[in-house]
Design a protein around this motif. Structure first.
Motif, mmCIF file in Angstrom:
data_model
loop_
_atom_site.group_PDB
_atom_site.id
_atom_site.type_symbol
_atom_site.label_atom_id
_atom_site.label_comp_id
_atom_site.label_asym_id
_atom_site.label_seq_id
_atom_site.Cartn_x
_atom_site.Cartn_y
_atom_site.Cartn_z
ATOM 1 N N THR A 46 -4.283 9.058 -6.591
ATOM 2 C CA THR A 46 -2.953 8.776 -6.377
ATOM 3 C C THR A 46 -2.649 8.556 -4.763
ATOM 4 N N GLU A 47 -1.968 7.626 -4.392
ATOM 5 C CA GLU A 47 -1.941 7.301 -3.050
ATOM 6 C C GLU A 47 -0.198 7.054 -2.941
ATOM 7 N N LYS A 48 0.383 7.217 -1.824
ATOM 8 C CA LYS A 48 1.669 7.158 -1.725
ATOM 9 C C LYS A 48 1.884 6.310 -0.552
ATOM 10 N N SER A 49 3.228 5.434 -0.458
ATOM 11 C CA SER A 49 3.224 4.467 0.267
ATOM 12 C C SER A 49 3.447 4.969 1.734
ATOM 13 N N GLU A 50 3.549 4.150 2.661
ATOM 14 C CA GLU A 50 3.775 4.606 4.051
ATOM 15 C C GLU A 50 5.057 5.448 4.339
ATOM 16 N N ASP A 51 6.015 4.765 3.421
ATOM 17 C CA ASP A 51 7.261 5.456 3.622
ATOM 18 C C ASP A 51 7.678 6.738 2.645
ATOM 19 N N GLY A 52 6.536 6.807 1.894
ATOM 20 C CA GLY A 52 6.624 8.032 0.726
ATOM 21 C C GLY A 52 7.401 7.548 -0.285
ATOM 22 N N LEU A 53 8.035 6.573 -0.656
ATOM 23 C CA LEU A 53 8.974 6.174 -1.496
ATOM 24 C C LEU A 53 8.111 5.757 -2.906
ATOM 25 N N ILE A 54 6.842 5.206 -2.692
ATOM 26 C CA ILE A 54 6.025 4.572 -3.741
ATOM 27 C C ILE A 54 4.765 5.619 -3.999
ATOM 28 N N SER A 55 4.571 5.746 -5.238
ATOM 29 C CA SER A 55 3.356 6.603 -5.753
ATOM 30 C C SER A 55 2.444 5.840 -6.668
ATOM 31 N N ALA A 56 1.170 5.549 -6.474
ATOM 32 C CA ALA A 56 0.485 5.020 -7.469
ATOM 33 C C ALA A 56 -0.723 5.621 -7.712
ATOM 34 N N THR A 57 -1.006 5.812 -9.077
ATOM 35 C CA THR A 57 -2.165 6.346 -9.464
ATOM 36 C C THR A 57 -3.047 5.346 -10.098
ATOM 37 N N VAL A 58 -4.324 5.201 -9.890
ATOM 38 C CA VAL A 58 -5.215 4.273 -10.360
ATOM 39 C C VAL A 58 -6.492 5.193 -11.192
ATOM 40 N N GLY A 59 -6.843 4.530 -12.012
ATOM 41 C CA GLY A 59 -8.245 5.189 -12.749
ATOM 42 C C GLY A 59 -9.395 4.567 -11.793
ATOM 43 N N ALA A 60 -10.493 4.864 -12.471
ATOM 44 C CA ALA A 60 -11.852 4.379 -11.741
ATOM 45 C C ALA A 60 -12.188 3.073 -11.565
ATOM 46 N N ARG A 61 -11.460 2.291 -12.472
ATOM 47 C CA ARG A 61 -11.842 0.796 -12.309
ATOM 48 C C ARG A 61 -10.624 0.293 -11.451
ATOM 49 N N ARG A 66 -0.259 4.896 -13.222
ATOM 50 C CA ARG A 66 1.070 5.186 -13.203
ATOM 51 C C ARG A 66 1.757 4.756 -11.984
ATOM 52 N N LEU A 67 2.943 4.444 -11.875
ATOM 53 C CA LEU A 67 3.656 3.919 -10.630
ATOM 54 C C LEU A 67 5.047 4.756 -10.577
ATOM 55 N N ASP A 68 5.300 5.366 -9.575
ATOM 56 C CA ASP A 68 6.486 5.998 -9.138
ATOM 57 C C ASP A 68 7.149 5.515 -8.052
ATOM 58 N N ILE A 69 8.507 5.220 -8.305
ATOM 59 C CA ILE A 69 9.324 4.494 -7.262
ATOM 60 C C ILE A 69 10.669 5.529 -7.128
ATOM 61 N N THR A 87 1.947 -3.115 -3.807
ATOM 62 C CA THR A 87 0.596 -3.831 -3.995
ATOM 63 C C THR A 87 -0.371 -3.086 -2.930
ATOM 64 N N GLU A 88 0.141 -2.819 -1.599
ATOM 65 C CA GLU A 88 -0.649 -2.212 -0.599
ATOM 66 C C GLU A 88 -1.116 -0.841 -1.150
ATOM 67 N N THR A 89 -0.202 -0.066 -1.376
ATOM 68 C CA THR A 89 -0.386 1.317 -2.098
ATOM 69 C C THR A 89 -1.466 1.249 -3.310
ATOM 70 N N VAL A 90 -1.374 0.408 -4.178
ATOM 71 C CA VAL A 90 -2.181 0.296 -5.476
ATOM 72 C C VAL A 90 -3.619 -0.173 -4.886
ATOM 73 N N HIS A 91 -3.760 -0.921 -3.960
ATOM 74 C CA HIS A 91 -5.024 -1.381 -3.176
ATOM 75 C C HIS A 91 -5.556 -0.240 -2.615
ATOM 76 N N ARG A 92 -4.775 0.516 -2.001
ATOM 77 C CA ARG A 92 -5.500 1.665 -1.075
ATOM 78 C C ARG A 92 -6.055 2.699 -2.300
ATOM 79 N N ALA A 93 -5.240 2.902 -3.218
ATOM 80 C CA ALA A 93 -5.803 3.999 -4.235
ATOM 81 C C ALA A 93 -6.849 3.359 -4.926
ATOM 82 N N ALA A 94 -7.131 2.015 -5.256
ATOM 83 C CA ALA A 94 -8.235 1.510 -5.971
ATOM 84 C C ALA A 94 -9.491 1.535 -4.898
#
Length: 137
Positions: A46-61, A66-69, A87-94
């Protein structure tokens, strides 16, 4: 000066040593891979965006699980900025999930080989194998 037979013997010995190494690696892989595979499949990051308003959880691939806004994003409606942040938050998590999968398999697969495999870089995998067979690695 070494004779052609001596060179052939040395190359043959290197190839046999590499074949023995491959055999041992394969047996270890057969034994340990199922547990490591399950562990890798369970990876979630799980990664958060720089402003902390977006949280993205990705699996192994790198698949989005999960996406929380945070509703506060609507205070400054800017769909392009929101999309870019997601997009940036999901890429960092991936990227982090991929790194964790590489770590999980590190006991039996060298990190460079695992990254090449995950990248689908067959040529790099084959080049590495060829270099090892020729004693260059």
């Amino acid at each position: 000066m070494e004779s052609a037979e001596g060179v052939d013997d040395a190359v043959g010995a290197e190839m046999r040593a590499y074949a023995d190494e491959l055999r041992a690696s394969f047996l270890r892989l057969q034994e340990e891979a199922p547990a490591l595979h399950e562990k890798a499949r369970a990876v979630q990051v799980t990664e958060k965006s720089e402003d902390g308003l977006i949280s993205a959880t990705v699996g192994a691939r790198g698949d989005l699980v999960r996406l929380d806004i945070d509703p506060r994003v609507y205070r400054r409606p800017d769909s392009r900025r929101l999309a870019d942040a997601i997009t940036e938050t999901v890429h960092r998590a991936a990227d982090k999930a991929r790194a964790r999968v590489v770590e999980v398999f590190d006991p039996i697969i060298p990190a460079d080989q695992m990254r090449a495999h995950l990248d689908g870089d067959l040529q790099r995998v084959l080049d590495d194998m060829a270099a090892r067979m020729l004693g260059k690695k």
